[in-house]
Design a protein around this motif. Structure first.
Motif, mmCIF file in Angstrom:
data_model
loop_
_atom_site.group_PDB
_atom_site.id
_atom_site.type_symbol
_atom_site.label_atom_id
_atom_site.label_comp_id
_atom_site.label_asym_id
_atom_site.label_seq_id
_atom_site.Cartn_x
_atom_site.Cartn_y
_atom_site.Cartn_z
ATOM 1 N N ILE A 88 47.367 32.076 2.853
ATOM 2 C CA ILE A 88 46.003 32.465 2.486
ATOM 3 C C ILE A 88 45.866 33.937 2.839
ATOM 4 O O ILE A 88 46.060 34.326 4.000
ATOM 5 N N MET A 89 45.554 34.738 1.850
ATOM 6 C CA MET A 89 45.433 36.179 2.073
ATOM 7 C C MET A 89 44.053 36.658 1.619
ATOM 8 O O MET A 89 43.622 36.377 0.504
ATOM 9 N N ILE A 90 43.388 37.387 2.518
ATOM 10 C CA ILE A 90 42.122 38.012 2.138
ATOM 11 C C ILE A 90 42.428 39.380 1.555
ATOM 12 O O ILE A 90 43.262 40.113 2.093
ATOM 13 N N THR A 91 41.775 39.713 0.468
ATOM 14 C CA THR A 91 41.962 41.049 -0.080
ATOM 15 C C THR A 91 40.680 41.521 -0.767
ATOM 16 O O THR A 91 39.840 40.724 -1.154
ATOM 17 N N HIS A 92 40.556 42.842 -0.859
ATOM 18 C CA HIS A 92 39.473 43.433 -1.652
ATOM 19 C C HIS A 92 40.012 43.966 -2.966
ATOM 20 O O HIS A 92 39.274 44.468 -3.789
ATOM 21 N N ASP A 93 41.342 43.851 -3.123
ATOM 22 C CA ASP A 93 42.012 44.518 -4.226
ATOM 23 C C ASP A 93 42.304 43.508 -5.338
ATOM 24 O O ASP A 93 43.099 42.584 -5.168
ATOM 25 N N VAL A 94 41.657 43.680 -6.479
ATOM 26 C CA VAL A 94 41.756 42.724 -7.584
ATOM 27 C C VAL A 94 43.199 42.640 -8.104
ATOM 28 O O VAL A 94 43.720 41.555 -8.354
ATOM 29 N N ASP A 95 43.863 43.787 -8.242
ATOM 30 C CA ASP A 95 45.244 43.786 -8.739
ATOM 31 C C ASP A 95 46.180 43.056 -7.776
ATOM 32 O O ASP A 95 47.055 42.306 -8.194
ATOM 33 N N GLU A 96 45.968 43.301 -6.498
ATOM 34 C CA GLU A 96 46.779 42.628 -5.485
ATOM 35 C C GLU A 96 46.596 41.110 -5.578
ATOM 36 O O GLU A 96 47.568 40.354 -5.525
ATOM 37 N N ALA A 97 45.362 40.686 -5.746
ATOM 38 C CA ALA A 97 45.070 39.253 -5.823
ATOM 39 C C ALA A 97 45.778 38.630 -7.030
ATOM 40 O O ALA A 97 46.434 37.596 -6.910
ATOM 41 N N VAL A 98 45.676 39.270 -8.197
ATOM 42 C CA VAL A 98 46.264 38.687 -9.411
ATOM 43 C C VAL A 98 47.791 38.708 -9.322
ATOM 44 O O VAL A 98 48.461 37.733 -9.662
ATOM 45 N N LEU A 99 48.339 39.803 -8.833
ATOM 46 C CA LEU A 99 49.796 39.939 -8.774
ATOM 47 C C LEU A 99 50.431 38.890 -7.853
ATOM 48 O O LEU A 99 51.466 38.314 -8.166
ATOM 49 N N LEU A 100 49.788 38.625 -6.706
ATOM 50 C CA LEU A 100 50.440 37.791 -5.698
ATOM 51 C C LEU A 100 50.105 36.303 -5.776
ATOM 52 O O LEU A 100 50.887 35.473 -5.325
ATOM 53 N N SER A 101 48.950 35.967 -6.328
ATOM 54 C CA SER A 101 48.418 34.613 -6.100
ATOM 55 C C SER A 101 48.820 33.564 -7.122
ATOM 56 O O SER A 101 49.086 33.859 -8.281
ATOM 57 N N ASP A 102 48.795 32.317 -6.647
ATOM 58 C CA ASP A 102 48.773 31.166 -7.556
ATOM 59 C C ASP A 102 47.331 30.808 -7.889
ATOM 60 O O ASP A 102 47.047 30.285 -8.953
ATOM 61 N N LYS A 103 46.437 31.074 -6.924
ATOM 62 C CA LYS A 103 45.020 30.783 -7.123
ATOM 63 C C LYS A 103 44.195 31.877 -6.470
ATOM 64 O O LYS A 103 44.515 32.282 -5.340
ATOM 65 N N ILE A 104 43.147 32.311 -7.131
ATOM 66 C CA ILE A 104 42.216 33.246 -6.509
ATOM 67 C C ILE A 104 40.913 32.501 -6.248
ATOM 68 O O ILE A 104 40.306 31.953 -7.174
ATOM 69 N N VAL A 105 40.552 32.469 -4.980
ATOM 70 C CA VAL A 105 39.314 31.794 -4.586
ATOM 71 C C VAL A 105 38.245 32.867 -4.423
ATOM 72 O O VAL A 105 38.377 33.761 -3.588
ATOM 73 N N MET A 106 37.213 32.779 -5.248
ATOM 74 C CA MET A 106 36.191 33.829 -5.250
ATOM 75 C C MET A 106 34.935 33.316 -4.556
ATOM 76 O O MET A 106 34.403 32.268 -4.915
ATOM 77 N N MET A 107 34.507 34.078 -3.567
ATOM 78 C CA MET A 107 33.373 33.627 -2.759
ATOM 79 C C MET A 107 32.072 34.295 -3.172
ATOM 80 O O MET A 107 32.042 35.476 -3.513
#
Ligand SMILES: Nc1ncnc2c1ncn2[C@@H]1O[C@H](COP(=O)(O)OP(=O)(O)OP(=O)(O)O)[C@@H](O)[C@H]1O
Ligand SMILES: [Mg+2]
Length: 279
Positions: free
Chosen positions: A193-212
């Motif tokens: 589970i990784m917290i990020t503010h960076d949209v590109d980082e989230a898309v590049l690394l994730s299987d799922k992006i959980v948006m709060m």
């Protein structure tokens, strides 16, 4: 679908404050499978670190609970390693000794040769073997972060929890570490589970992006499945239409769906400030 490794059920956190109770999180429900890479994204102050701290066992939830591998979380444990934004290496120990400390925690009766071999394995993984004998204040921020990640991985955690691990780094170092993390995760199949503010980082690394959603009483607004083949290459992603679609979806959530609340929130605060000034 197999049983999730991580199960957050009706998770809630209410903090006591001098002004009364502050509801930070409410009804957070999330199931994570073994080996999944999850990013948590949301505006500042929405409750991302609170979620991570609850999973880490550093906070106790006031509502609901977290189950890891069939057991309710009731405190920190070596099966959940945390990487904080501000690397937290022990300054009086060398890079080698910082990692050795973690290796020894899982050594369980193994001999010295095994410990040494493991320390070098993790140093190698983050390409820090050359600086094994340096102290933390003798290496750069990006290097410290790499050692922090190596130390977390050395615990062989079932779950790797990372709170903006690359937030303080320059773009180039950040890209290098993102690639290293993808390679390591492909090799070790960690659940992240990784917290990020960076949209590109989230898309590049994730299987799922959980948006709060924005707080107070923040919760999960949307979950986006990222179905991009691995290994992923950042250069190739730049003109991958599916990648762009995912990126757009996260941006829309953050700056259209959640933007209104935030704006009206800050307008509300500035109104209060103005009222105080004129009083
Ligand atoms: N110990 C505490 N007591 C009272 N309120 C708290 C406490 N810890 C966090 N909060 C509040 O809970 C909310 C969520 O905080 P949290 O740190 O989880 O946000 P975040 O999403 O990680 O923000 P950022 O992106 O800025 O790191 C915030 O409004 C914060 O002020
Ligand atoms: Mg935070």
């Amino acid at each position: 679908m197999s049983k999730p490794l991580l199960d957050l059920t009706q998770l809630g956190m209410r903090f006591p404050t001098p002004q009364g109770e502050f509801v930070a999180l409410k009804n957070v429900n999330l199931q994570i499978q073994k080996g999944e890479f999850i990013s948590l994204i949301g505006h500042s102050g929405c409750g991302k670190s609170t979620v991570l701290n609850l999973v880490a066992g550093l906070h106790f939830p006031t509502d609901g609970g977290v189950i890891v591998d069939g057991r309710e979380v009731d405190g920190p444990g070596p099966e959940r390693a945390v990487v904080f934004q501000n690397h937290s290496l022990l300054p009086w120990l060398t890079v080698y000794e910082n990692i050795e400390l973690a290796v020894k925690q899982v050594a369980k009766g193994k001999d010295k040769a095994w410990v040494k071999e493991q320390v070098h394995h993790y140093l190698d993984l983050v390409e820090m073997d050359h600086a094994a004998d340096k102290k933390p204040d003798e290496i750069s921020g990006g290097m410290k972060q790499r050692v922090g990640i190596a130390r977390a991985l050395a615990l062989k955690p079932k779950v790797l929890l990372m709170d903006e691990p690359f937030g303080a780094l320059d773009a180039l170092t950040r890209a290098k570490l993102q690639d290293a993390l993808m390679a390591i995760q492909a090799e070790l199949n960690n659940t992240v589970i990784m917290i990020t503010h960076d949209v590109d980082e989230a898309v590049l690394l994730s299987d799922k992006i959980v948006m709060m959603t924005n707080g107070p009483a923040a919760t999960i607004g949307e979950v986006l499945d990222i179905n991009l083949e691995r290994p992923r290459n950042r250069v190739a992603m730049a003109d991958n239409p599916q990648y762009q679609k995912y990126r757009q979806a996260v941006l829309t959530f953050l700056y259209e769906k959640q933007a209104k609340n935030e704006l009206s929130g800050s307008v509300e605060i500035s109104k209060q400030k103005d009222a105080k000034k004129s009083a």
